[in-house]
Design a protein around this motif. Structure first.
Motif, PDB file in Angstrom:
ATOM      1  N   VAL A 510       0.858  -1.169   0.000  1.00  0.00           N
ATOM      2  CA  VAL A 510       0.000   0.000   0.000  1.00  0.00           C
ATOM      3  C   VAL A 510       0.902   1.229   0.000  1.00  0.00           C
ATOM      4  O   VAL A 510       1.979   1.220   0.608  1.00  0.00           O
ATOM      5  N   GLU A 514      -2.523   6.337  -0.567  1.00  0.00           N
ATOM      6  CA  GLU A 514      -3.738   5.591  -0.224  1.00  0.00           C
ATOM      7  C   GLU A 514      -4.054   5.729   1.268  1.00  0.00           C
ATOM      8  O   GLU A 514      -5.216   5.897   1.657  1.00  0.00           O
ATOM      9  N   SER A 517      -5.399   9.246   1.958  1.00  0.00           N
ATOM     10  CA  SER A 517      -6.797   9.352   1.520  1.00  0.00           C
ATOM     11  C   SER A 517      -7.729   8.614   2.469  1.00  0.00           C
ATOM     12  O   SER A 517      -8.835   9.091   2.776  1.00  0.00           O
TER      13      SER A 517
END
Length: 556
Positions: A510, A514, A517
């Motif tokens: 990841v 991400e 967000s």
């Protein structure tokens, strides 16, 4: 609502008293009562061998005789520079047997740190692992900067017959000139070791252990944990958990730390239960110890539980005996607790306390799930334990009503009387016997307490307060996040802004954007991290507490 009304008492299980009276006047009296009542009961279990209460008593008396012959007496300090070995307990009891004080030293400390602790405590004797002494202790003692006159060494290989290569590969016994050997002293003393030692007549106000604070601001301070503190909080552990004699305790916390001192050693003495030791925390070794000894209770950092759950080959059946689990040192993120319960099979109860509160001042009642604050997402650290008053105060020192964030101010039989040779620090932090903890949080209307953060960790972003714990708890709900730590970093526009450091679960990918967000969707604009740095491991203390300070230093 008044704090004097103790609204948290309604959270106690039915029939639980609000206050208790310590049954013993000193920690030594707790141990002596166990020796008299169950001399042949197992006390210490260590790599396939066990030591009964009587055997530990004889070993401690043998060491006490050797120390007394070299001038150690009432009020003197014996420094303990060992890992989670039987020698730690033997040394502590030996110091008490002579009316002395044990000084608990982190075995990870290097020359500079060891020198400071020996000088500050004024220790005249030192019990050290032989390899630690050869590498670190000997140069310190030989420098002449300390008052240490007597050195006793021991080996991690003593009192065991496994030589587990995962911990002891290549380890050999070392003898340094001018030292005594603990195993030799015990063997030479025989069955009647120290039988003639007089009663030191220790009372509740006598200092039992100097346990040093972490030194996050200034030099470490020696919290004077008294015999009364120990006798009381050992009883808190027994009465709060309902543990019965013979139900084993797993020693995953370091013994030099207040959690290990009280939640492991003192609890085992008072309950008369075996304590499982494994030199130091290594997940696969600890997992094998659980499989072999089937302990019932343990308390440790949430990171230790995570490491156990992730140990290769671990299954829920391995942890079936551990029905009473508590975690302290750092609050548990709700998502982490839920995940671990799936593997460990038991709910991990929060417990909270400081070195200056001799371990617990708050705990979640056994069998009760701690509530989660709907606004901050924080998991409650519990309610004040027996005899304990905890006020939440504002900057003006006045009590705050439920729901308002302020500093925890704690009073009770577990609060230490002060810091060793530091009257100004004592007057500042423990005025009138009330400990100003430096921890910030609130009490809800039902008497549950929530720790938001340390005062110094608060982030001021454009005039808004951001508590790192809240941001971390949100990040922990992302399935890829293993550990998270949030700090404030300088920002030209906001003054400070939020930065997160994250480690990931194995085989998970990841990116920082991400995660940013993900947090942005769940938090106010001023709270979510503007930057995320993914790292392999977060820096931690030996007790598993994540070191935000080290992250701040690296980011500055």
């Amino acid at each position: 609502m008044s704090y004097a009304d103790r609204p948290w008492l309604a959270r106690y299980p039915e029939g639980t008293p609000a206050d208790i009276t310590a049954e013993y006047p000193s920690a030594l009296a707790v141990f002596d009562a166990a020796v008299e009542a169950v001399p042949q009961a197992e006390f210490l279990q260590y790599f396939g061998t066990s030591q009964t209460f009587a055997e530990v008593d004889r070993a401690a008396r043998a060491l006490a005789v050797a120390l007394a012959e070299r001038g150690f007496g009432a009020g003197d300090r014996l420094a303990l520079y060992v890992q989670n070995n039987p020698a730690f307990i033997i040394g502590m009891i030996a110091a008490w047997r002579l009316g002395g004080v044990a000084v608990a030293i982190n075995p990870m400390n290097k020359e500079r740190e060891l020198t400071y602790l020996l000088k500050d405590s004024g220790a005249t004797a030192l019990l050290a692992l032989d390899d630690l002494y050869a590498q670190i202790g000997a140069p310190v003692v030989e420098s002449g900067q300390t008052q240490v006159q007597t050195v006793v060494t021991c080996s991690a290989l003593d009192m065991q017959d496994r030589n587990d290569p995962r911990l002891f590969d290549g380890l050999e016994r070392i003898r340094t000139d001018g030292t005594l050997d603990l195993a030799e002293l015990i063997a030479a003393a025989g069955e009647q070791a120290g039988a003639e030692l007089p009663d030191p007549a220790l009372g509740p106000d006598d200092v039992a252990v100097l346990a040093y604070t972490s030194g996050t601001t200034g030099d470490p301070k020696g919290a004077m944990n008294t015999h009364g503190n120990f006798a009381f909080n050992a009883q808190v552990y027994r009465d709060w958990t309902g543990l019965q004699p013979g139900e084993g305790i797993l020693g995953i916390a370091p013994l030099f730390h207040i959690t290990g001192l009280v939640g492991h050693i003192m609890a085992a003495m008072l309950i008369r239960s075996p304590l499982v030791l494994a030199h130091r925390f290594e997940p696969s070794v600890m997992l094998d110890a659980i499989r072999e000894y089937r302990p019932v209770f343990t308390i440790g950092a949430i990171t230790a539980f995570g490491a156990l759950a992730a140990a290769p080959g671990a299954t829920p059946e391995d942890f079936a005996s551990l029905r009473v689990l508590y975690s302290g040192g750092a609050p548990i993120a709700p998502a982490v607790g839920d995940r671990l319960q799936e593997t460990l099979g038991a709910y991990i109860h929060n417990i909270y306390g400081l070195t200056e509160t001799n371990s617990p001042s708050h705990a979640v009642p056994l069998g009760v799930r701690a509530p989660v604050d709907p606004d901050s997402g924080a998991l409650s650290v519990g309610v004040p334990v027996f005899n304990t008053m905890v006020r939440v105060v504002g900057a003006d020192g006045n009590d705050l009503p439920p729901g308002e964030v302020g500093e925890f101010v704690t009073s009770g039989p577990q609060v230490v009387p002060g810091y060793w040779n530091k009257p100004e620090a004592t007057a500042s932090s423990i005025p009138g016997g009330e400990l100003h903890t430096g921890d910030v949080g609130f009490m809800d209307t039902d008497g549950w307490y929530y720790v938001v953060d340390r005062k110094k960790d608060m982030i001021n972003a454009s005039g808004y307060k951001v508590w790192p714990r809240e941001v971390e708890d949100v990040l922990y709900t992302h399935p890829a996040v293993r550990e998270a730590a949030v700090i404030g970093v300088p920002d030209e526009y906001r003054g400070e802004t939020v930065k997160a450091f994250v480690s990931l679960h194995p085989d998970v990918q990841v990116g920082p954007e991400e995660l940013i967000s993900f947090a942005k969707e769940q938090m106010a604009a001023y709270k979510y991290p503007r930057s995320v740095e993914i790292v392999d491991e977060l820096p931690k203390t030996v007790t598993g507490k994540i070191l935000r300070r080290q992250l701040r230093d690296a980011a500055s």
